[in-house]
Design an enzyme around this catalytic site. Structure first.
Site, PDB file in Angstrom:
ATOM      1  N   ASP A 160      -9.876   3.517   1.875  1.00  0.00           N
ATOM      2  CA  ASP A 160      -9.966   2.968   3.232  1.00  0.00           C
ATOM      3  C   ASP A 160     -10.441   4.015   4.241  1.00  0.00           C
ATOM      4  O   ASP A 160     -11.260   3.726   5.117  1.00  0.00           O
ATOM      5  CB  ASP A 160      -8.592   2.448   3.701  1.00  0.00           C
ATOM      6  CG  ASP A 160      -8.268   1.074   3.140  1.00  0.00           C
ATOM      7  OD1 ASP A 160      -9.215   0.343   2.793  1.00  0.00           O
ATOM      8  OD2 ASP A 160      -7.075   0.741   3.051  1.00  0.00           O
ATOM      9  N   LYS A 204       0.811  -1.228   0.000  1.00  0.00           N
ATOM     10  CA  LYS A 204       0.000   0.000   0.000  1.00  0.00           C
ATOM     11  C   LYS A 204       0.841   1.273   0.000  1.00  0.00           C
ATOM     12  O   LYS A 204       0.409   2.300  -0.515  1.00  0.00           O
ATOM     13  CB  LYS A 204      -0.930   0.008   1.217  1.00  0.00           C
ATOM     14  CG  LYS A 204      -2.147  -0.875   1.045  1.00  0.00           C
ATOM     15  CD  LYS A 204      -3.117  -0.677   2.199  1.00  0.00           C
ATOM     16  CE  LYS A 204      -4.317  -1.579   2.028  1.00  0.00           C
ATOM     17  NZ  LYS A 204      -5.299  -1.463   3.089  1.00  0.00           N
TER      18      LYS A 204
HETATM   19  P1  NAP Z   1      -0.101  -3.956   8.437  1.00  0.00           P
HETATM   20  O1  NAP Z   1       0.287  -2.776   7.642  1.00  0.00           O
HETATM   21  O2  NAP Z   1       0.692  -5.219   8.312  1.00  0.00           O
HETATM   22  O3  NAP Z   1      -0.071  -3.527   9.984  1.00  0.00           O
HETATM   23  C1  NAP Z   1      -0.364  -4.419  11.005  1.00  0.00           C
HETATM   24  C2  NAP Z   1      -0.213  -3.712  12.341  1.00  0.00           C
HETATM   25  O4  NAP Z   1      -0.593  -4.632  13.345  1.00  0.00           O
HETATM   26  C3  NAP Z   1       1.225  -3.285  12.656  1.00  0.00           C
HETATM   27  O5  NAP Z   1       1.197  -2.075  13.314  1.00  0.00           O
HETATM   28  C4  NAP Z   1       1.713  -4.394  13.584  1.00  0.00           C
HETATM   29  O6  NAP Z   1       2.662  -3.974  14.522  1.00  0.00           O
HETATM   30  C5  NAP Z   1       0.437  -4.725  14.304  1.00  0.00           C
HETATM   31  N1  NAP Z   1       0.475  -6.089  14.812  1.00  0.00           N
HETATM   32  C6  NAP Z   1       0.627  -7.222  14.079  1.00  0.00           C
HETATM   33  N2  NAP Z   1       0.573  -8.286  14.893  1.00  0.00           N
HETATM   34  C7  NAP Z   1       0.405  -7.807  16.152  1.00  0.00           C
HETATM   35  C8  NAP Z   1       0.312  -8.423  17.418  1.00  0.00           C
HETATM   36  N3  NAP Z   1       0.366  -9.752  17.538  1.00  0.00           N
HETATM   37  N4  NAP Z   1       0.137  -7.626  18.500  1.00  0.00           N
HETATM   38  C9  NAP Z   1       0.079  -6.298  18.379  1.00  0.00           C
HETATM   39  N5  NAP Z   1       0.169  -5.651  17.189  1.00  0.00           N
HETATM   40  C10 NAP Z   1       0.334  -6.409  16.101  1.00  0.00           C
HETATM   41  O7  NAP Z   1      -1.610  -4.346   8.199  1.00  0.00           O
HETATM   42  P2  NAP Z   1      -2.837  -3.360   7.879  1.00  0.00           P
HETATM   43  O8  NAP Z   1      -3.002  -3.207   6.411  1.00  0.00           O
HETATM   44  O9  NAP Z   1      -2.668  -2.162   8.690  1.00  0.00           O
HETATM   45  O10 NAP Z   1      -4.064  -4.239   8.375  1.00  0.00           O
HETATM   46  C11 NAP Z   1      -4.293  -4.467   9.744  1.00  0.00           C
HETATM   47  C12 NAP Z   1      -5.562  -5.283   9.926  1.00  0.00           C
HETATM   48  O11 NAP Z   1      -6.676  -4.546   9.453  1.00  0.00           O
HETATM   49  C13 NAP Z   1      -5.540  -6.581   9.124  1.00  0.00           C
HETATM   50  O12 NAP Z   1      -6.131  -7.590   9.902  1.00  0.00           O
HETATM   51  C14 NAP Z   1      -6.417  -6.289   7.927  1.00  0.00           C
HETATM   52  O13 NAP Z   1      -7.070  -7.458   7.436  1.00  0.00           O
HETATM   53  C15 NAP Z   1      -7.415  -5.317   8.518  1.00  0.00           C
HETATM   54  N6  NAP Z   1      -7.943  -4.426   7.482  1.00  0.00           N
HETATM   55  C16 NAP Z   1      -9.285  -4.437   7.290  1.00  0.00           C
HETATM   56  C17 NAP Z   1      -9.835  -3.602   6.356  1.00  0.00           C
HETATM   57  C18 NAP Z   1     -11.299  -3.633   6.140  1.00  0.00           C
HETATM   58  O14 NAP Z   1     -11.751  -3.118   5.117  1.00  0.00           O
HETATM   59  N7  NAP Z   1     -12.070  -4.163   7.057  1.00  0.00           N
HETATM   60  C19 NAP Z   1      -9.028  -2.738   5.610  1.00  0.00           C
HETATM   61  C20 NAP Z   1      -7.659  -2.740   5.841  1.00  0.00           C
HETATM   62  C21 NAP Z   1      -7.123  -3.598   6.790  1.00  0.00           C
HETATM   63  P3  NAP Z   1       4.204  -3.772  14.149  1.00  0.00           P
HETATM   64  O15 NAP Z   1       4.254  -2.499  13.369  1.00  0.00           O
HETATM   65  O16 NAP Z   1       4.849  -3.680  15.470  1.00  0.00           O
HETATM   66  O17 NAP Z   1       4.600  -4.963  13.361  1.00  0.00           O
END
Ligand code: NAP
Length: 506
Positions: free
Chosen positions: A329, A293
């Site tokens: 988003d 992204k």
């Molecule tokens: P991303 O860029 O990979 O970021 C993930 C974040 O979660 C990072 O800040 C990471 O921390 C943190 N994290 C991962 N594992 C963790 C754990 N075990 N404990 C605490 N923090 C943790 O992913 P993203 O795109 O932001 O997406 C995040 C979530 O939102 C995903 O599950 C995705 O499916 C969901 N999402 C949903 C929608 C929707 O339309 N509903 C849209 C976008 C995303 P670190 O930085 O420390 O690694």
């Protein structure tokens, strides 16, 4: 529209199981591949007798593949030769095709059954694939394992060389799925499929039901507009189901495909940019997900001002060969929140996580005047985001101490997602009563442990499906300029989620 056929590959150990599977396959497929290498040795004669009867409506393709070429049994050349001698001595009535591996020195004794001359490379190392193209009346099937999406170009490009010669090009594996979806549209006479999801006979195979109902592969042609989702992983994505349902509703000649992309630079150069790409296809746009992204931005010719401010793009539209980037988003995240809480000015909102999704949430909340705190497991890493948007930053552990609890808590991490994180929640059941609204971006499962705990103590919840569908609706509008069929997209996403859950529970 094309003239290709959907072939369902059926693998059974016994004749009874084979007959049951044929009965199901006949309802959806155009032809059925009978994998004789799956059958127990002692069942082969009985099965041959059964399939010779008049009771079948769809033609058969017989395959007897040795293990070293992707089959289920160790078969010596002697066993293989004996098997085919039996078949060719008295060809069962319904058998219109036979699959003969490239190393078998055999051919069909007459016009029918037609020979499919197959070559499989499960290592993906074979070069000069042209040499496996058959001549004469035979159909060539060349299946190569692809660990990267751009690897699949080697087999795809054979379609240009093959021209009049019939070729089934297959890039096996998740990264090669696009070749299976677009094959018929680009001249392949057959597409192989599984009877159901979960019982594939080759890596990356798609169920016949999805090929027909989701991707509408028989309706596609070279003019079909191609959209998709790029990222890794993408196999879990509900977006193909939502967008294809919307294309179908509007009767558009368009398809949406999962593209597993690891190396973004290679993908853009070899498959997207008109000046350098190696496939002449009608690619019109794509969704962008983890981990691209942010890195997609350097490849864009135009970026929308909100997407630029967020620093992340989830939608690319290709206009006259130029890449235009958007972020749907942020608005999709904030809409349900406004609906639930009204004016967000001075409302305190905690965002757990500091990844791409958190970035869009923080941007939208700041724009609406909310008081935002980011809760992160690594505050050093998260400080970039907090500083950039001038919001507070706390360690995620602070939530469980009960010292800092916002009015509304948003989970923007994968915690709670189906799989090994399913039993995780960002806030304990003990502390959850201190918040007033629980919002989870995770949509699989629809109700995460976080939301279940909140509901248990009567705290209102918003699930990730709302945002998912909303961002898809906005993408559809950007690409097509048409009104998106919201309800149809939501139902398609829900149906897919339910099917995934049922498969998991089986
Ligand atoms: P991303 O860029 O990979 O970021 C993930 C974040 O979660 C990072 O800040 C990471 O921390 C943190 N994290 C991962 N594992 C963790 C754990 N075990 N404990 C605490 N923090 C943790 O992913 P993203 O795109 O932001 O997406 C995040 C979530 O939102 C995903 O599950 C995705 O499916 C969901 N999402 C949903 C929608 C929707 O339309 N509903 C849209 C976008 C995303 P670190 O930085 O420390 O690694």
């Amino acid at each position: 529209m094309n003239t290709g056929k959907i072939c369902i590959s059926v693998c059974a150990k016994t004749t009874d199981e084979l007959l049951r599977k044929i009965a199901s396959a006949e309802k959806i497929g155009d032809m059925i591949e009978l994998r004789f290498d799956c059958l127990k040795k002692e069942e082969i004669q009985t099965a041959l007798k059964e399939i010779s009867s008049n009771k079948f409506k769809k033609p058969f393709l017989i395959t007897f593949r040795p293990k070293n070429q992707g089959g289920y049994k160790n078969l010596t050349d002697d066993i293989r030769n004996k098997f085919w001698s039996i078949i060719f001595k008295e060809i069962p009535k319904n058998v219109l095709y036979v699959d003969l591996e490239y190393d078998l020195d055999k051919t069909s004794p007459s016009q029918e059954p037609k020979v499919i001359r197959s070559f499989h490379d499960f290592e993906g190392t074979q070069k000069n694939l042209e040499k496996f193209l058959s001549s004469g009346n035979e159909i060539s099937k060349i299946a190569i394992q692809s660990s990267a999406i751009t690897d699949s170009l080697a087999v795809w490009k054979l379609l240009e060389i093959a021209k009049e010669t019939k070729l089934v090009p297959i890039a096996m594996g998740e990264a090669g799925k696009w070749t299976r979806i677009l094959g018929l549209a680009y001249g392949s006479p057959i597409i192989y499929s599984s009877l159901e999801a979960g019982i594939e006979t080759a890596p990356g195979q798609i169920s016949a039901k999805d090929l027909i109902e989701v991707y509408r592969v028989k309706e596609l042609d070279r003019n079909t507009e191609i959209y998709g989702i790029i990222g890794n992983p993408v196999s879990h994505s509900l977006s193909p189901h939502m967008h294809n349902a919307a294309f179908k509703h509007h009767k558009l000649n368009a398809v949406y495909i999962p593209f597993e992309v690891n190396n973004l630079n290679n993908f853009i150069k070899r498959m997207v940019r008109e000046e350098t790409r190696e496939t002449n296809w009608n690619l019109k746009g794509f969704s962008v997900t983890i981990p691209h992204k942010e890195t997609i931005i350097k490849h864009l010719d135009f970026i929308d001002k909100d997407a630029k401010a967020i620093g992340a793009v989830n939608t690319v539209k290709i206009v006259n060969g130029k890449l235009h980037g958007y972020n749907t988003d942020a608005d999709s995240f904030i809409d349900p929140l406004r609906k639930a809480l009204g004016d967000l000015k001075n409302v305190s909102v905690g965002i757990i996580g500091n990844g791409g999704a958190a970035r869009a949430c923080v941007f939208a909340l700041k724009r609406d005047g909310a008081n935002v705190t980011i809760f992160a497991r690594d505050t050093n890493k998260a400080s970039t985001l907090a500083t950039e948007f001038d919001v507070e930053l706390e360690n995620i552990m602070g939530l469980d101490s009960g010292l800092r609890t916002p009015d509304c808590l948003v989970n923007a991490t994968p915690l709670g997602t189906t799989g090994k994180l399913e039993k995780e929640t960002p806030i304990s059941a003990k502390q959850i009563k201190n918040i007033q609204l629980a919002y989870d971006l995770v949509y699989n499962p629809i109700e995460t442990l976080f939301l279940r705990e909140a509901r248990r103590v009567d705290i209102p919840t918003i699930n990730g499906l709302e945002m998912l569908v909303a961002q898809g609706i906005k993408q559809f509008r950007i690409w097509t300029t048409l009104e998106a069929p919201a309800q149809i997209m939501k139902e398609a996403a829900l149906k897919c989620l339910k099917e995934k859950t049922n498969r998991k529970d089986r």
